[in-house]
Scaffold this motif. Structure first.
Motif, PDB file in Angstrom:
ATOM      1  N   SER B 296       0.881 -50.019   0.979  1.00  0.00           N
ATOM      2  CA  SER B 296       1.196 -48.911   0.062  1.00  0.00           C
ATOM      3  C   SER B 296       0.276 -47.717   0.330  1.00  0.00           C
ATOM      4  O   SER B 296       0.538 -46.620  -0.121  1.00  0.00           O
ATOM      5  CB  SER B 296       1.013 -49.374  -1.382  1.00  0.00           C
ATOM      6  N   GLU B 297      -0.802 -47.993   1.056  1.00  0.00           N
ATOM      7  CA  GLU B 297      -1.813 -46.984   1.372  1.00  0.00           C
ATOM      8  C   GLU B 297      -2.466 -46.390   0.128  1.00  0.00           C
ATOM      9  O   GLU B 297      -2.988 -45.281   0.144  1.00  0.00           O
ATOM     10  CB  GLU B 297      -1.212 -45.867   2.253  1.00  0.00           C
ATOM     11  N   ALA B 298      -2.417 -47.118  -0.949  1.00  0.00           N
ATOM     12  CA  ALA B 298      -3.017 -46.623  -2.189  1.00  0.00           C
ATOM     13  C   ALA B 298      -4.534 -46.532  -2.034  1.00  0.00           C
ATOM     14  O   ALA B 298      -5.151 -47.401  -1.432  1.00  0.00           O
ATOM     15  CB  ALA B 298      -2.666 -47.572  -3.328  1.00  0.00           C
ATOM     16  N   LYS B 299      -5.090 -45.477  -2.572  1.00  0.00           N
ATOM     17  CA  LYS B 299      -6.543 -45.351  -2.541  1.00  0.00           C
ATOM     18  C   LYS B 299      -7.155 -45.905  -3.805  1.00  0.00           C
ATOM     19  O   LYS B 299      -8.353 -46.181  -3.870  1.00  0.00           O
ATOM     20  CB  LYS B 299      -6.921 -43.882  -2.359  1.00  0.00           C
ATOM     21  N   ASN B 300      -6.338 -46.006  -4.798  1.00  0.00           N
ATOM     22  CA  ASN B 300      -6.807 -46.551  -6.073  1.00  0.00           C
ATOM     23  C   ASN B 300      -5.836 -47.627  -6.548  1.00  0.00           C
ATOM     24  O   ASN B 300      -4.631 -47.403  -6.568  1.00  0.00           O
ATOM     25  CB  ASN B 300      -6.892 -45.463  -7.123  1.00  0.00           C
ATOM     26  N   VAL B 301      -6.399 -48.737  -6.926  1.00  0.00           N
ATOM     27  CA  VAL B 301      -5.548 -49.852  -7.328  1.00  0.00           C
ATOM     28  C   VAL B 301      -5.967 -50.359  -8.709  1.00  0.00           C
ATOM     29  O   VAL B 301      -7.153 -50.418  -9.023  1.00  0.00           O
ATOM     30  CB  VAL B 301      -5.653 -51.006  -6.304  1.00  0.00           C
ATOM     31  N   PHE B 302      -4.974 -50.631  -9.501  1.00  0.00           N
ATOM     32  CA  PHE B 302      -5.209 -51.317 -10.780  1.00  0.00           C
ATOM     33  C   PHE B 302      -4.466 -52.639 -10.727  1.00  0.00           C
ATOM     34  O   PHE B 302      -3.403 -52.731 -10.125  1.00  0.00           O
ATOM     35  CB  PHE B 302      -4.617 -50.522 -11.960  1.00  0.00           C
ATOM     36  N   PHE B 303      -5.021 -53.660 -11.374  1.00  0.00           N
ATOM     37  CA  PHE B 303      -4.281 -54.924 -11.487  1.00  0.00           C
ATOM     38  C   PHE B 303      -4.013 -55.263 -12.936  1.00  0.00           C
ATOM     39  O   PHE B 303      -4.811 -54.967 -13.805  1.00  0.00           O
ATOM     40  CB  PHE B 303      -5.081 -56.075 -10.859  1.00  0.00           C
ATOM     41  N   HIS B 304      -2.871 -55.859 -13.156  1.00  0.00           N
ATOM     42  CA  HIS B 304      -2.619 -56.442 -14.480  1.00  0.00           C
ATOM     43  C   HIS B 304      -1.817 -57.728 -14.297  1.00  0.00           C
ATOM     44  O   HIS B 304      -1.455 -58.084 -13.182  1.00  0.00           O
ATOM     45  CB  HIS B 304      -1.937 -55.445 -15.425  1.00  0.00           C
ATOM     46  N   HIS B 305      -1.570 -58.459 -15.389  1.00  0.00           N
ATOM     47  CA  HIS B 305      -0.906 -59.778 -15.354  1.00  0.00           C
ATOM     48  C   HIS B 305      -1.642 -60.723 -14.431  1.00  0.00           C
ATOM     49  O   HIS B 305      -1.199 -61.004 -13.324  1.00  0.00           O
ATOM     50  CB  HIS B 305       0.552 -59.683 -14.858  1.00  0.00           C
ATOM     51  N   GLY B 306      -2.761 -61.213 -14.870  1.00  0.00           N
ATOM     52  CA  GLY B 306      -3.446 -62.213 -14.047  1.00  0.00           C
ATOM     53  C   GLY B 306      -4.933 -61.968 -14.032  1.00  0.00           C
ATOM     54  O   GLY B 306      -5.422 -60.988 -14.573  1.00  0.00           O
TER      55      GLY B 306
END
Lengths: 552, 328
Positions: B296-306
């Protein structure tokens, strides 16, 4: 004929609940594999092999090194899985895509008698390389079993009874014979397997082996309907259950775990060899307070168990006794099929003379188990309540007409254990469980009040239902104060009733007390933490059950 | 106006929310406007004034909850505008109609992965790689112990499991929407040629899938009083909610199994109470999540569900990818 087949067997046994189906699977396995692999399979399945070639920690470190995996990530995975061997086998997936699967058909025998033992002859570097090599050449679905054998943690949900039943059915040999042949130090080999399934039963061959032990069941209410005169009553000692065997002049001491422990108790072996008769006795080994004629605490016995060739001073400091419950064989005559009351007569006939204090007597190390004679069932209850005073765990109740069969046979022998001691304590720490409880907080520590402070006094992990475990797990996650690795400190809020068998002073614990077999018996949601017990209550319990059976 | 510190999408009351468009993503309580990533009930709540989803998700939802909801639909890739934000759905490979949602505002791209998987699944569109600046990803299986086998291997294992016990009725528990249809599709390509029954809730979803052009093997709707012999050697698909309680008393001589990613762990298999576990999931495994994060080439990542702790630390250490935390 291979590790592959054995891995499949493991997978099947692990996922089948029905006993009959397990027997079918085992029969098929034994039919389709060769004797040597079968003997190894039996060795592993009956838990006779628990040798640890490397530790779980070592395995995890090695994986981390080889595949450049951060250690903390492996540890996090471990919390979810609860078994080092399994974590590594899951992490190995898709990692070992070597084209040459030269080990895909390695036999169980080759693996266990050559490949794995050879590891211990290598230096660390060579050993690591070799394990890596095995990982990369074994098919993926064999990794779990391999890792488990390597770390000495191979276990699967089949009882020895189930194994013997399968073999018994398959070869049409009585189960008793199979289980007897399996006793003692069964070593995997073609010979041992062929001996196991041999239809010609030659009792001489079983000479070096103890008989399968008969075990007691927990008491059931229906027993109280019977006449008290139908039963023999003994104290339930807290020692090591053993068979003391003398055949063709040789004495051997076998524990219920089927270990030969002659070396730990040489004075007993020596004294028993004075007796002219040959015999097999079923009894209990204890460290004995000869002055008071009661058993010392089990903790003293522990000082003897793991010590081979104890010095004279150790022998004097921790004097042992063998208490004979039952006579199973006398001068080559197997008397297990005669009634208990008659076996008792034989026992007294042959052995009473040895405990009378004359020259050559062995009363300083041997004793026939005293019987108790309650008038009626309420009287039996009174005896049971008194058992803590002589450091026993309660009563053993045996049907007088019973024969000595094997295993936990129903309706013959019962244990009537004394009610546990209890304290209400506050939950203060929780730790992730392992094995089946992985991923849940199931190891708990409990505290008692000392002034206004809560002091940890016991850890327990059994006693809650699965539903309660889940509920508590949720609460723990929401009420964590701090995390230290896998341990969480918790908001003091929950009170539990903790039951245990013994309580004693201990300098090793901050609380100053140690309890034996602590377990949770009730989630006291009705209680606030201020209602929990204090250390003083615990000391009172110690005083109440005076300490004459503890080390001075 | 949005200040520098405020993200376009953030957590509010436990849900993903875009204030600028006043729109919620899979909200768990009634709101004015809700974007729905897919038709599973844990991503849907009654009582929203307006729902927006893909066409397939809308149809599946209406089959499940009735026509009484107002849903606006868009095709995959079709952009629509709310308060100056360009929004579009993209296939996420989770179940039929499931989507990732992309937001573009002032040249800043945000992507909500929704529930997703990369594995092949003939019953829904393959996951589409979408480039983004900010990625909000699920991480249900965010540990490296989770690595899925090919689904045809699992289907063969299931087939063997059934045919090895011809005298038994095999009950396979699985989610009625998505997992059941994927399993049916896969099992129909194995050696198992016996009867397949399915519970009413699954039967209904099979029909919906067929209406949407997906090839699902014909199954017999399970009636409570089938003769026992008739069911011998056959497979019955049931929703997990029926595994506990009296429903199982309708059958005799059964073996049970659960199809879920969690079943790859022995302790969870043992604890589940099913005889057998098949590790097949409609969520991405560890490698899948990492692949999406990278591609995705994302520079910023958030996680949810887990549980995202380990995954975040790993990405930072090994890939130098910054993982941000929502203030909840």
């Amino acid at each position: 004929m291979s590790l592959k087949k054995f891995s499949e067997l493991f997978g099947d046994l692990d996922s089948i609940n029905s006993t009959n189906n397990k027997i079918e699977v085992l029969k098929n396995y034994f039919l389709s594999n060769d004797p040597i692999d079968n003997s190894w399979a039996i060795y592993l399945l009956t838990g006779k092999s628990n040798k640890r070639f490397i530790s779980g920690r070592y395995l995890k470190n090695l994986f981390s090194q080889i595949y450049e995996y951060p250690q903390w990530l492996i540890d996090t995975c471990y919390l979810k899985v609860g078994d080092s061997a399994e974590v590594i086998s899951l992490l190995l997936k898709n990692k070992t895509n070597s084209r040459k699967k030269k080990l895909s058909n390695i036999s169980l025998n080759e693996l266990l008698s050559e490949t794995i033992p050879a590891l211990s002859k290598l230096n660390e570097e060579e050993k690591n390389l070799e394990i890596k090599n095995i990982w990369e050449t074994l098919p993926e679905d064999n990794h779990l079993v391999f890792n488990k054998i390597l770390t000495g943690t191979f276990r699967v949900g089949v009882s020895i009874g189930l194994i013997t039943k399968s073999i018994s059915k398959l070869f049409n040999i009585e189960q008793e014979i199979i289980s007897h042949r399996l006793m003692g130090d069964f070593k995997p080999s073609i010979d041992s397997y062929e001996f196991l399934i041999n239809k010609n039963i030659n009792l001489q061959e079983l000479n070096s082996k103890p008989f399968p032990f008969l075990l007691a069941n927990t008491i059931e209410d229906k027993i109280f309907k019977n006449s008290i005169n139908d039963f023999q009553f003994e104290w339930k000692y807290d020692g090591i259950r053993m068979q003391l065997i003398k055949r063709s002049g040789n004495v051997s001491l076998w524990t219920r775990g089927q270990e030969l422990v002659n070396e730990s108790f040489p004075e007993l072996v020596e004294k028993m060899s004075h007796i002219k008769d040959d015999f097999v006795l079923d009894g209990e080994l204890l460290v004995w307070n000869f002055k008071e004629q009661i058993a010392f605490d089990f903790s003293l016995l522990q000082k003897r168990i793991n010590r081979k060739s104890p010095t004279r001073s150790i022998q004097i400091k921790y004097p042992i006794i063998f208490i004979a419950y039952d006579l199973l064989e006398i001068n080559g005559r197997d008397i297990r099929e005669i009634k208990l009351e008659n076996r008792r007569i034989e026992l007294e006939k042959y052995f009473s003379k040895w405990q009378i204090k004359t020259e050559n007597n062995i009363s300083d190390i041997f004793k026939i188990c005293d019987l108790i004679f309650p008038k009626d069932w309420p009287d039996a209850l009174t005896y049971k309540e008194k058992s803590r005073e002589n450091n026993t765990e309660g009563l053993i109740i045996k049907k007088k007409t019973s024969i000595y069969s094997s295993g936990r046979k129903k309706g013959i022998w019962w244990k009537y254990k004394v009610d546990p001691m209890q304290l209400d304590a506050v939950l203060i720490y929780a730790k992730g469980g392992s094995g089946r409880r992985a991923g849940l907080y199931t190891d708990y520590s409990f505290a008692l009040w000392k002034d206004k402070e809560l002091i940890k006094f016991a850890s327990a992990y059994s006693g809650l239902t699965n539903i309660e475990i889940k509920e508590l797990d949720k609460w723990i996650r929401k009420n964590t104060i701090e995390k230290f690795g896998p341990v969480r400190s918790l908001k003091p809020e929950m009170v539990f009733e903790i039951s245990f068998e013994k309580i004693q002073i201990s300098k090793r614990h901050k609380s100053g007390i140690a309890v034996r077999f602590p377990r949770i018996t009730k989630w006291r949601k009705d209680k606030k933490i201020n209602d929990a017990d204090s250390l003083e209550n615990a000391y009172e319990l110690i005083k109440k059950y005076h300490e004459k059976y503890h080390e001075k | 106006m949005r200040t520098k510190k405020e993200y376009l999408i953030r957590y509010k009351d436990g849900n993903l929310y875009c204030e600028l468009a006043d729109i919620w993503i899979d909200p768990s309580k009634p709101v004015k406007k809700a974007l729905i990533t897919h038709a599973h009930f844990d991503h849907f709540t009654f009582g929203c004034e307006e729902y927006i989803s893909t066409k397939e998700t809308a149809i599946l939802l209406k089959e499940r909850v009735g026509d009484n909801i107002k849903i606006k639909t868009f095709e995959y890739g079709e952009e629509f505008k709310i308060n100056g934000i360009n929004i579009s759905f993209h296939p996420s490979g989770h179940i039929l109609g499931s989507s990732q949602i992309r937001f573009i505002f002032a040249e800043e791209k945000w992507l909500i992965s929704g529930d997703f998987k990369l594995q092949k699944d003939q019953t829904c569109k393959q996951y589409e790689i979408v480039k983004t600046d900010y990625l909000i990803s699920e991480c249900t299986f965010g540990l490296p112990i989770f690595k899925w086998d090919e689904s045809n291997k699992i289907a063969n294992d299931i087939s063997k499991w059934i045919t090895n016990s011809p005298e038994k009725t095999s009950l396979l528990f699985c989610y009625s929407l998505g997992k059941a249809q994927r399993l049916l599709n896969e099992i129909s390509q194995t050696n198992f040629k016996g009867n397949i029954y399915s519970h009413g809730s699954i039967h209904k979803m099979n029909n919906s899938y067929r209406k949407l052009g997906i090839d699902i093997k014909d199954t017999i709707k399970i009636e409570n009083k089938k003769k026992i012999d008739e069911l011998k050697g056959s497979l019955i698909l049931l929703p997990p909610s029926l595994s506990k309680g009296s429903y199982l008393k309708n059958f005799k001589n059964i073996q049970t199994a659960f199809a879920s990613g969690w079943m790859s762990i022995r302790a969870l298999r043992k604890r589940s109470g099913y005889d057998k576990g098949f590790a097949i999931s409609d969520h991405a495994d560890w490698d899948g999540i990492l692949e999406v994060v990278k591609k995705s080439e994302a520079k910023n990542v958030f996680f949810h569900h887990g549980d995202s702790e380990a995954l975040s630390k790993y990405l930072l250490e090994k890939e130098s990818i910054n993982v941000l935390l929502f203030s909840k």
